[in-house]
Design a protein around this motif. Sequence first.
Motif, mmCIF file in Angstrom:
data_model
loop_
_atom_site.group_PDB
_atom_site.id
_atom_site.type_symbol
_atom_site.label_atom_id
_atom_site.label_comp_id
_atom_site.label_asym_id
_atom_site.label_seq_id
_atom_site.Cartn_x
_atom_site.Cartn_y
_atom_site.Cartn_z
ATOM 1 N N GLU A 248 -79.067 69.144 -10.151
ATOM 2 C CA GLU A 248 -80.420 69.103 -9.607
ATOM 3 C C GLU A 248 -80.715 70.348 -8.765
ATOM 4 O O GLU A 248 -81.808 70.916 -8.839
ATOM 5 C CB GLU A 248 -80.596 67.834 -8.761
ATOM 6 C CG GLU A 248 -80.562 66.562 -9.587
ATOM 7 C CD GLU A 248 -80.616 65.318 -8.715
ATOM 8 O OE1 GLU A 248 -80.570 65.471 -7.472
ATOM 9 O OE2 GLU A 248 -80.706 64.208 -9.262
ATOM 10 N N ILE A 249 -79.742 70.789 -7.945
ATOM 11 C CA ILE A 249 -79.924 71.994 -7.124
ATOM 12 C C ILE A 249 -80.121 73.221 -7.999
ATOM 13 O O ILE A 249 -80.976 74.083 -7.733
ATOM 14 C CB ILE A 249 -78.713 72.186 -6.193
ATOM 15 C CG1 ILE A 249 -78.664 71.065 -5.153
ATOM 16 C CG2 ILE A 249 -78.764 73.539 -5.502
ATOM 17 C CD1 ILE A 249 -79.852 70.999 -4.242
ATOM 18 N N SER A 250 -79.296 73.316 -9.066
ATOM 19 C CA SER A 250 -79.428 74.474 -9.959
ATOM 20 C C SER A 250 -80.802 74.507 -10.605
ATOM 21 O O SER A 250 -81.430 75.572 -10.727
ATOM 22 C CB SER A 250 -78.342 74.419 -11.042
ATOM 23 O OG SER A 250 -77.057 74.494 -10.471
ATOM 24 N N THR A 251 -81.276 73.327 -10.997
ATOM 25 C CA THR A 251 -82.601 73.250 -11.623
ATOM 26 C C THR A 251 -83.701 73.666 -10.643
ATOM 27 O O THR A 251 -84.618 74.433 -10.981
ATOM 28 C CB THR A 251 -82.863 71.825 -12.123
ATOM 29 O OG1 THR A 251 -81.868 71.474 -13.082
ATOM 30 C CG2 THR A 251 -84.230 71.708 -12.762
ATOM 31 N N LEU A 252 -83.611 73.159 -9.407
ATOM 32 C CA LEU A 252 -84.605 73.508 -8.405
ATOM 33 C C LEU A 252 -84.558 74.991 -8.065
ATOM 34 O O LEU A 252 -85.614 75.651 -7.880
ATOM 35 C CB LEU A 252 -84.380 72.674 -7.128
ATOM 36 C CG LEU A 252 -84.682 71.175 -7.260
ATOM 37 C CD1 LEU A 252 -84.246 70.451 -5.995
ATOM 38 C CD2 LEU A 252 -86.168 70.972 -7.518
#
Length: 308
Positions: A248-252
């Motif tokens: 999720e962090i990588s996507t954000l």
Amino acid sequence: MSKRIILSDSSLNRYGYRVLTEGIDYSAFAKNPILLYMHFRDEGSPYWGTYKAIGHWEDIRVEDGVLSAEPVFDKVDELSQTISAKFEAGTFNAASISIRILATSGEKEYLVPGQTRETVTKCELMEASIVDIPANANAVRLYDRDTSACLAIGMENAAVPLLHKVTTPMNLNAKWKTVLAFLGIGEDKAEATQLTEKQLESLNAEMERLQTENARLAAEKAKADKQLQAANDEVTTLKADLAKKDGEISTLTEQVKNLKNQPAEGQHGPTPKTEPQGETKEDLAAFADKNPKDYEALTARMKEEGLI
């Protein structure tokens, strides 16, 4: 003075065995409680000719492991009159029973110190007699003629089996170091030492202790294995949750970079974002790279950027 006489109890008699009171079936005897003298019946008495019964028994009881009753003399013949008179005078005050043996046992639970023959565990009461000298307040005569034995003094007794002592020809071995150490026997004396019953019992007791301890340890191991599996399952779940958060962090982070590279209004193509003059805060992408697992800080920063 009470006329009650002990017919039998479970104590050890002079012939080395016991008759368990709880194993005596006297139901048939209660219907025909014949009273004899010295157990003489069909063979007659060498002293009193062919006289038979001299009376009967009344108030037959079993209390606290003791079988007792009260004799009633019929006094219809010389023998009954004589025995009755001697009983009243206190000359005769003992009795014994005749039984038909149904079961005997040499098991340890039925034995007492000094016992040499098996214990009679089940029998049928046939008759009870006035006797001069009982074997143990109850000189017992076995009823079956082919296996009978009078337990008055001087009579033979072979129907109750002798106890067989536990013996073993097994010698110790010098290689059995653990056994020798447990029994306290030196290796030099191993070959010449035979295992005694007491030593075998000690070894058996130790084996039982070890089996109990092994069962306890096995149960504890099974419990620990179960707890370890639960912990492993929890770690696997946490790792999966962490991987999901990292994704999720990588996507954000990627979304933030894409937003910065969007063209300005009225322009075509990517243009760099113009940062306000004097802004010292690092960009969100750099902040996310430096704090990849600080989810609270990342969430707060994205809220400042208006992304969430």
